[in-house]
Design a protein around this motif. Structure first.
Motif, short mmCIF file in Angstrom:
data_model
loop_
_atom_site.label_atom_id
_atom_site.label_comp_id
_atom_site.label_asym_id
_atom_site.label_seq_id
_atom_site.Cartn_x
_atom_site.Cartn_y
_atom_site.Cartn_z
N ARG A 1 12.15 3.60 -11.59
CA ARG A 1 11.06 3.09 -10.77
C ARG A 1 9.71 3.64 -11.26
N THR A 2 9.70 4.92 -11.60
CA THR A 2 8.47 5.53 -12.11
C THR A 2 8.03 4.86 -13.41
N LEU A 3 9.01 4.59 -14.29
CA LEU A 3 8.71 3.93 -15.56
C LEU A 3 8.17 2.53 -15.34
N ILE A 4 8.77 1.77 -14.44
CA ILE A 4 8.34 0.40 -14.20
C ILE A 4 6.96 0.37 -13.55
N ALA A 5 6.68 1.35 -12.68
CA ALA A 5 5.33 1.43 -12.11
C ALA A 5 4.30 1.64 -13.21
N GLU A 6 4.63 2.46 -14.20
CA GLU A 6 3.73 2.66 -15.34
C GLU A 6 3.59 1.37 -16.15
N ILE A 7 4.71 0.67 -16.35
CA ILE A 7 4.69 -0.60 -17.08
C ILE A 7 3.74 -1.59 -16.41
N VAL A 8 3.86 -1.72 -15.09
CA VAL A 8 3.00 -2.65 -14.35
C VAL A 8 1.55 -2.19 -14.44
N ASP A 9 1.30 -0.91 -14.27
CA ASP A 9 -0.06 -0.39 -14.30
C ASP A 9 -0.73 -0.63 -15.66
N ARG A 10 0.06 -0.51 -16.74
CA ARG A 10 -0.46 -0.68 -18.10
C ARG A 10 -0.35 -2.13 -18.58
N ASP A 11 0.30 -2.97 -17.81
CA ASP A 11 0.60 -4.34 -18.25
C ASP A 11 1.32 -4.30 -19.60
N PHE A 12 2.32 -3.43 -19.67
CA PHE A 12 3.08 -3.23 -20.90
C PHE A 12 4.17 -4.29 -21.00
N PRO A 13 4.44 -4.83 -22.18
CA PRO A 13 5.46 -5.88 -22.31
C PRO A 13 6.82 -5.47 -21.73
N TYR A 14 7.29 -6.26 -20.79
CA TYR A 14 8.54 -5.98 -20.07
C TYR A 14 9.23 -7.30 -19.80
N PHE A 15 10.57 -7.27 -19.96
CA PHE A 15 11.38 -8.43 -19.58
C PHE A 15 12.58 -7.90 -18.80
N GLY A 16 12.63 -8.22 -17.53
CA GLY A 16 13.76 -7.83 -16.69
C GLY A 16 14.63 -9.02 -16.40
N ALA A 17 15.95 -8.82 -16.42
CA ALA A 17 16.90 -9.90 -16.13
C ALA A 17 17.84 -9.46 -15.02
N CYS A 18 17.95 -10.26 -13.98
CA CYS A 18 18.84 -10.02 -12.85
C CYS A 18 18.45 -8.71 -12.16
N TYR A 19 19.20 -7.62 -12.37
CA TYR A 19 18.77 -6.33 -11.80
C TYR A 19 17.36 -5.99 -12.26
N GLY A 20 17.04 -6.33 -13.50
CA GLY A 20 15.71 -6.05 -14.03
C GLY A 20 14.60 -6.75 -13.26
N LEU A 21 14.91 -7.90 -12.64
CA LEU A 21 13.99 -8.56 -11.73
C LEU A 21 13.96 -7.84 -10.39
N GLY A 22 15.13 -7.49 -9.88
CA GLY A 22 15.21 -6.84 -8.57
C GLY A 22 14.45 -5.52 -8.52
N ILE A 23 14.60 -4.69 -9.55
CA ILE A 23 13.93 -3.39 -9.54
C ILE A 23 12.43 -3.57 -9.71
N LEU A 24 12.00 -4.56 -10.50
CA LEU A 24 10.57 -4.85 -10.62
C LEU A 24 10.00 -5.29 -9.28
N ALA A 25 10.68 -6.22 -8.61
CA ALA A 25 10.22 -6.72 -7.32
C ALA A 25 10.14 -5.58 -6.30
N ASP A 26 11.11 -4.68 -6.34
CA ASP A 26 11.12 -3.55 -5.41
C ASP A 26 9.91 -2.64 -5.66
N VAL A 27 9.62 -2.37 -6.92
CA VAL A 27 8.46 -1.54 -7.26
C VAL A 27 7.16 -2.21 -6.81
N LEU A 28 7.10 -3.54 -6.89
CA LEU A 28 5.91 -4.28 -6.47
C LEU A 28 5.76 -4.35 -4.95
N GLY A 29 6.79 -3.91 -4.22
CA GLY A 29 6.74 -3.98 -2.77
C GLY A 29 7.32 -5.25 -2.20
N GLY A 30 8.05 -6.00 -3.02
CA GLY A 30 8.70 -7.21 -2.55
C GLY A 30 10.01 -6.94 -1.84
#
Length: 243
Positions: A83-112
């Protein structure tokens, strides 16, 4: 020299994990020395994003929305630093591709909201539909509808805050999103083909995704499907990230 791509996996089933890795190499047209592979069930070390050109987080049996006591031991260990890593990815707009769980954890970090109340999909192929007016460099020239492999118990219950909805399906509201310019995620598995689906059906035969007696039928249906577009999206993402 181009920096490698980082693949973060969460499949303790070795056959499924190895096949996911091999499928990524094929789909994104990468070689072994162009990918750093970390199997998070064995631990997630500290990550310096500056060492990589992109981060990919795949799927697996873990569910973001599961109550903490019901999560796998390894999931309880890797999720906080992830979660900490993905928050940094979002903050930096760093290239990321999440699939299935990778979508779920991103959405969770975003507050979805991620949960199992709605939008779970049976193992197999679904028809993904691009949203009206979807404008994205990964989607240029892509058909408005295409087939993709899915199979998940939980899903985004809404479009996560700050995300742009790029695609959905009749059975699942959120099939593809983008955050910023470089952060992507899909509910479907972009790396997967019929052969890989068969490997996963065997690996998760008794994991509650389907009736075990239906395994043979699902394998046969998967082999009949043509799913080139999801792999093309992954290939485009990697090519764009390495520029």
């Amino acid at each position: 020299m181009t920096k490698p791509c980082l693949l973060l996996q969460l499949r303790p089933e070795r056959a499924a994990s190895d096949d996911e890795y091999a499928a990524l190499l094929r789909a994104a047209e990468l070689t072994d020395d162009e990918v750093v592979r970390i199997e998070m069930d064995r631990g997630l070390p500290e990550i310096d994003l500056d060492d990589f050109c992109a981060v990919i987080v795949g799927g697996g049996p873990s569910n973001v929305s599961a109550p903490e006591p019901e999560k796998y031991d390894y999931q309880r260990r890797f999720e906080p630093p992830l979660r900490t890593l993905i928050a940094e990815i979002v903050d930096r707009d760093f290239p990321y591709f999440g699939a299935c769980y990778g979508l779920g954890i991103l959405a969770d970090v975003l507050g979805g909201e991620v949960g199992s109340d709605r939008y779970g999909e049976a193992v197999g192929a679904c028809t993904v539909v691009l949203t009206d007016g979807a404008d994205d460099p990964l989607l240029t020239g892509v058909p408005r509808t295409f087939r993709a492999f899915v199979g998940h118990k939980e899903a985004c219950q809404e479009v996560p805050p700050g995300a742009v909805l790029l695609a959905g399906s009749d059975t699942c509201l959120v099939q593809m999103i983008r955050v910023g310019r470089n952060v992507y995620a899909t509910q479907f598995h972009p790396e997967l083909d019929g052969t890989g689906l068969a490997v996963r059906i065997e690996a998760y035969r008794h994991a509650g995704y389907f009736d075990p007696s239906e395994a043979g039928m699902l394998v046969e249906l998967g082999r009949r499907e043509s799913v080139p577009v999801p792999r093309e999206l992954l290939r485009r993402f990697i090519a764009r990230s390495r520029r």
